[in-house]
Design an enzyme around this catalytic site. Structure first.
Site, PDB file in Angstrom:
ATOM      1  N   GLU A   1      -8.888  23.162  24.949  1.00 43.68           N
ATOM      2  CA  GLU A   1     -10.320  23.198  25.264  1.00 43.68           C
ATOM      3  C   GLU A   1     -10.676  24.127  26.417  1.00 43.68           C
ATOM      4  O   GLU A   1     -11.805  24.143  26.875  1.00 43.68           O
ATOM      5  CB  GLU A   1     -10.815  21.782  25.536  1.00 43.68           C
ATOM      6  CG  GLU A   1     -10.743  20.922  24.296  1.00 43.68           C
ATOM      7  CD  GLU A   1     -11.329  19.533  24.481  1.00 43.68           C
ATOM      8  OE1 GLU A   1     -11.657  19.164  25.621  1.00 43.68           O
ATOM      9  OE2 GLU A   1     -11.455  18.815  23.472  1.00 43.68           O
TER      10      GLU A   1
ATOM     11  N   TRP B   1      -9.549  13.228  17.039  1.00 42.28           N
ATOM     12  CA  TRP B   1      -8.345  13.599  16.274  1.00 42.28           C
ATOM     13  C   TRP B   1      -7.126  12.877  16.840  1.00 42.28           C
ATOM     14  O   TRP B   1      -6.081  12.835  16.201  1.00 42.28           O
ATOM     15  CB  TRP B   1      -8.128  15.113  16.320  1.00 42.28           C
ATOM     16  CG  TRP B   1      -7.705  15.690  17.656  1.00 42.28           C
ATOM     17  CD1 TRP B   1      -8.290  15.462  18.867  1.00 42.28           C
ATOM     18  CD2 TRP B   1      -6.618  16.580  17.920  1.00 42.28           C
ATOM     19  NE1 TRP B   1      -7.644  16.165  19.857  1.00 42.28           N
ATOM     20  CE2 TRP B   1      -6.599  16.871  19.316  1.00 42.28           C
ATOM     21  CE3 TRP B   1      -5.647  17.187  17.137  1.00 42.28           C
ATOM     22  CZ2 TRP B   1      -5.676  17.713  19.922  1.00 42.28           C
ATOM     23  CZ3 TRP B   1      -4.722  18.034  17.746  1.00 42.28           C
ATOM     24  CH2 TRP B   1      -4.744  18.283  19.120  1.00 42.28           C
ATOM     25  N   ASP B   2      -7.278  12.321  18.038  1.00 35.79           N
ATOM     26  CA  ASP B   2      -6.193  11.588  18.697  1.00 35.79           C
ATOM     27  C   ASP B   2      -5.553  10.591  17.725  1.00 35.79           C
ATOM     28  O   ASP B   2      -4.332  10.446  17.674  1.00 35.79           O
ATOM     29  CB  ASP B   2      -6.724  10.793  19.896  1.00 35.79           C
ATOM     30  CG  ASP B   2      -7.463  11.658  20.915  1.00 35.79           C
ATOM     31  OD1 ASP B   2      -8.098  12.639  20.510  1.00 35.79           O
ATOM     32  OD2 ASP B   2      -7.408  11.333  22.115  1.00 35.79           O
TER      33      ASP B   2
ATOM     34  N   LYS C   1      -5.517  24.156  28.565  1.00 35.03           N
ATOM     35  CA  LYS C   1      -5.620  22.764  29.003  1.00 35.03           C
ATOM     36  C   LYS C   1      -4.472  21.946  28.408  1.00 35.03           C
ATOM     37  O   LYS C   1      -4.004  20.982  28.975  1.00 35.03           O
ATOM     38  CB  LYS C   1      -6.963  22.228  28.521  1.00 35.03           C
ATOM     39  CG  LYS C   1      -7.288  20.817  28.938  1.00 35.03           C
ATOM     40  CD  LYS C   1      -8.639  20.400  28.364  1.00 35.03           C
ATOM     41  CE  LYS C   1      -8.983  18.980  28.736  1.00 35.03           C
ATOM     42  NZ  LYS C   1     -10.129  18.458  27.990  1.00 35.03           N
ATOM     43  N   GLN C   2      -4.058  22.329  27.178  1.00 35.88           N
ATOM     44  CA  GLN C   2      -3.105  21.494  26.441  1.00 35.88           C
ATOM     45  C   GLN C   2      -2.384  22.314  25.372  1.00 35.88           C
ATOM     46  O   GLN C   2      -2.779  23.442  25.083  1.00 35.88           O
ATOM     47  CB  GLN C   2      -3.852  20.346  25.782  1.00 35.88           C
ATOM     48  CG  GLN C   2      -4.887  20.791  24.763  1.00 35.88           C
ATOM     49  CD  GLN C   2      -5.999  19.767  24.581  1.00 35.88           C
ATOM     50  OE1 GLN C   2      -7.073  19.922  25.147  1.00 35.88           O
ATOM     51  NE2 GLN C   2      -5.740  18.750  23.799  1.00 35.88           N
TER      52      GLN C   2
HETATM   53  C1  BGC Z   1      -8.747  16.526  24.979  1.00 38.89           C
HETATM   54  C2  BGC Z   1      -8.964  16.344  23.496  1.00 38.89           C
HETATM   55  C3  BGC Z   1      -8.951  14.875  23.174  1.00 38.89           C
HETATM   56  C4  BGC Z   1      -9.971  14.134  24.006  1.00 38.89           C
HETATM   57  C5  BGC Z   1      -9.925  12.627  23.804  1.00 38.89           C
HETATM   58  C6  BGC Z   1      -9.803  15.744  25.739  1.00 38.89           C
HETATM   59  O1  BGC Z   1      -9.548  15.841  27.109  1.00 38.89           O
HETATM   60  O2  BGC Z   1      -8.823  17.876  25.354  1.00 38.89           O
HETATM   61  O3  BGC Z   1      -7.956  17.013  22.796  1.00 38.89           O
HETATM   62  O4  BGC Z   1      -9.212  14.673  21.832  1.00 38.89           O
HETATM   63  O5  BGC Z   1      -9.703  14.373  25.374  1.00 38.89           O
HETATM   64  O6  BGC Z   1      -8.697  12.111  24.149  1.00 38.89           O
END
Ligand code: BGC
Length: 766
Positions: free
Chosen positions: A486, A358-359, A596-597
């Site tokens: 996550e 999704w980035d 985490k984010q």
């Molecule tokens: C993040 C995801 C991201 C992925 C790739 C993971 O560490 O939690 O949101 O899409 O990295 O960048």
């Protein structure tokens, strides 16, 4: 000068070298070559010596400890395709190496105005012979198949022989690191050399992948020039084993030099049928034009790029180059055709195996949509081309209707083995839909919506209807999904997912209305079997979508169990235990309030109108305390939302963390590749955060604030084919229409009409 990044080294350092391989990689969206040393490193030294083709992959088994029903059992993975960067240089009988003789100076440069990287070394052999070595590398934007190395050696204090051994090795493997879940755990050898031969002065290798049966071809051609530019002889030995070996040498006088030009040309069967024909044809064109032509074209390409997406920070040189670096890396990473997309690590390394997440749509595409909408359209086209696989993916997960885009992929099939924080991240569907909508709102390109966008909005909406259900209170609920965070998985009614799905459903209906108004309803309804009842059901579900609110705390809970969990004791967690994912079992993490984010906070940027400002502010402050930012996709979002909530200092501090993440290696893993999503997020933190740009259905608006340490900043954007320049300083905002006849814009809530050639200036507000 802020578009030139240099690093100087005193002696060889393994870690530093690994990191520099990423920072000084060359890529053009088609090929990517790590900045590994031409001369190589000693055995046992950790290095990721790779060359990659975007969208070129093989399929490898995905080991599942317990193979439950419809689990993914194979995945696509990006391959290291060949080593064409190796060149040994022998200085009057002694092999140049950073670990022998004496390194007097060693500097690496990324020149973002010329689109090249350089190495400049002064080295003394053990017998005291000094040479200057200047290496220039480029992956051409004009000729996407071309990677060139120009290797010049100047004898500084002696006259003698300079010899080169340049090799072509298609028999390569991928890097692996079993200790890091973000990398492949086993070294891959999935490319078999099928043919390796000499064609005149070039070596050509054709390799085939083991399972996907894709083919790729690499061609290498070397020329040696004397000081006066006359051509010297290059010997090509027969292919021995799996190496094409070129030897060449020159006798140089003290102060004189010689120059080896190595051209590598790549082709692959995803894009071309006749691979050797393609590389030979490209070689002929390149030799006819000469390398200088490509240097000039590269500089012109870069100059156009910087003109189109001009972004300057006045008063903070370091930040300025960090931001330029990020934008440059996005350009290097982005596919230039619709066979591929943008990998999480771009083309700079093997972290995340070349997968697209999704980035791309959520973090990177907004940059291109505002500065180069055609490129965004291409990236959307790529996603659209994977829609049938997204439908298959939905069926595998038990959905009778709709499409579910995979969490990570190369060609569209799910490549995530850990479904808990992979396939369960259903929000990717709404993120992709959002990118289509955002592209439409910014460009008004209805043709593309008619051709592709509407179908994506319909199929993603159908999935939400299939996934969701009404609870006893009549709320529409989305159960057992994973939101962006996550560290909290498989939950009901993740706030971000629900808000995103609501937007997705509403826009499916709205886009249908727009197409109907334009006279396309009949055609679209037939093509996509749309009925009035179905659209009504979308509208109803969107209207009843459960967006959780906790009246005690006055915040939006991340999901319906989140606030019942204990808080993770972040204060007393040892520093060395971050990122938490490398130190704690996932189940343990899932049972705490720890993020985490950005998750709910991200929704405040994307779906701002869902909540009043005070709720967003309280929630922001709540989540801020429990977010580790272990993902690189986090601080940029906190910066944007802090800006929007008027927290100027916080916004700047989060922005700083985001802007310098790769250049300063703050996550300590840039050696495995850059973090492209963060780079896009850093751009948004300036444009959508500090400048307060909003591009909405009813027009565009700005509400700028200026970080205290900056004198000002400026940027350009393209809105509905109109080129707009925004300049912000301590006193005023100046907006200028550079192309297009007139355009309305709101600045601090007041509407202005821009006319070409006239500047609109508005006083800054506190
Ligand atoms: C993040 C995801 C991201 C992925 C790739 C993971 O560490 O939690 O949101 O899409 O990295 O960048």
């Amino acid at each position: 000068m802020n578009k030139i990044i240099t690093k100087s080294y005193t002696q060889f350092n393994e870690e530093e070298n690994f990191l520099s391989e990423t920072l000084f990689h060359n890529a053009n969206g088609y090929i990517g070559v790590r900045g590994s040393l031409e001369e190589g490193v000693k055995n046992g030294v950790d290095t990721m010596r790779g060359t990659y083709i975007n969208g070129f992959y093989d399929i490898i088994p995905m080991k599942q400890a317990e193979m439950l029903c419809n689990f993914v059992d194979k995945k696509e993975t990006m391959l290291n395709v060949a080593d064409t960067m190796s060149i040994s240089c022998i200085v009057d009988g002694e092999l140049f190496d950073l670990n022998s003789g004496k390194v007097i100076s060693h500097k690496r440069t990324l020149d973002m105005e010329k689109g090249i990287t350089k190495r400049d070394i002064v080295w003394e052999s053990s017998t005291g012979k000094q040479v200057e070595i200047n290496v220039t590398r480029m992956t051409s934007f004009e000729m996407l198949s071309l990677f060139s190395i120009e290797y010049k050696v100047t004898a500084l204090n002696f006259s003698g022989d300079i010899k080169f051994i340049s090799t072509h090795n298609p028999d390569v493997t991928n890097y692996s690191n079993p200790k890091d879940p973000r990398l492949a755990s086993e070294s891959l050898k999935n490319l078999e050399v099928k043919d390796f031969y000499l064609d005149g002065k070039s070596s050509i290798a054709i390799s085939e992948t083991s399972v996907s049966k894709l083919r790729m071809c690499s061609l290498v051609h070397n020329s040696l020039y004397a000081e006066d530019n006359s051509l010297l002889k290059v010997e090509v030995s027969d292919i021995i084993g799996m190496q094409g070996v070129y030897t060449a040498g020159a006798t140089v006088k003290k102060g004189g030099s010689t120059r080896l030009v190595k051209l590598s040309i790549f082709a692959d069967s995803v894009r071309s049928k006749d691979l050797s024909g393609k590389v030979l044809g490209d070689l002929e064109t390149i030799l006819e034009n000469g390398l200088d032509h490509y240097y000039k074209a590269q500089e012109k390409y870069m100059s156009d790029f910087w003109t189109n997406c001009e972004m300057e920070i006045d008063g903070d040189l370091d930040m300025n180059s960090a931001v330029s670096f990020n934008m440059y890396e996005l350009l290097q990473s982005s596919a230039k055709d619709s066979f591929a997309s943008i990998a999480a690590k771009g083309m700079s390394g093997e972290g995340y195996e070349g997968h697209y997440f999704w980035d791309t749509e959520t973090f990177i595409m907004p940059f291109f949509t505002l500065t180069n909408p055609d490129l965004s359209k291409m990236l959307l086209r790529y996603r659209y081309s994977t829609l049938s696989k997204a439908k298959e993916n939905a069926r595998l997960l038990g959905h009778k209707n709709g499409a579910l885009f995979p969490w990570r992929t190369i060609t569209g099939r799910e490549c995530s083995g850990y479904f808990v924080s992979g396939s369960a991240a259903y929000h990717i569907n709404a993120d992709i839909a959002y990118a289509f909508i955002n592209y439409y709102i910014t460009t008004s390109d209805l043709d593309f919506m008619r051709e592709a966008g509407m179908e994506v909005l319909m199929e993603t909406s159908r999935l939400w209807m299939d996934l969701g259900c009404y609870d006893s209170n009549g709320n529409f609920c989305l159960n057992v999904v994973t939101g962006p965070d996550e560290y909290t998985c498989m939950v009901n009614n993740n706030y971000y997912t629900n808000a995103a799905a609501k937007y997705n459903l509403n826009w499916a209906v709205k886009m249908h209305d727009i197409l109907k108004e334009a006279g396309f309803a009949g055609e679209i309804d037939k093509k996509l079997s749309i009925t009035e009842d179905e659209l009504k059901s979308f509208k109803k579900a969107a209207g009843k979508m459960l967006l959780l609110y906790d009246s005690k705390l006055g915040i939006n809970p991340q999901d319906d169990s989140f606030l019942n969990k204990p808080l993770w004791d972040l204060e007393n967690t040892p520093k060395e235990n971050f990122p938490l994912l490398l130190h704690y079992h996932p189940l343990h993490l899932y049972r705490y309030q720890v993020c985490k984010q950005a998750d709910t906070v991200l929704s405040y940027f994307m779906f701002e109108n869902e909540q009043p400002r005070d709720v967003m502010k309280r929630s922001f402050e709540y989540y801020e305390k429990i977010t580790t930012h272990d993902s690189s996709l986090s601080t940029c979002v906190f910066s944007i939302v802090a800006s929007r909530l008027g927290m100027k200092e916080k916004a700047y501090s989060y922005f700083g963390d985001s802007a310098k993440l790769d250049l300063m290696n703050t996550h300590n893993n840039t050696k495995h590749g850059i973090h492209t999503a963060n780079m896009g997020g850093c751009y948004m933190a300036i444009v959508n955060g500090f400048a307060g740009l909003r591009v909405l259905e009813d027009g565009i608006s700005l509400a700028p604030s200026l970080p205290d340490s900056w004198n000002g900043f400026r940027f350009k954007l393209v809105y509905k084919k109109k080129l707009i320049k925004v300049t912000i300083d301590k006193e005023k905002v100046t907006v200028e229409l550079l192309e297009g006849s007139s355009q309305n814009i709101k600045i601090f809530s007041k509407e202005y009409t821009l006319t070409k050639g006239e500047k609109t200036t508005v006083k800054m507000e506190d």
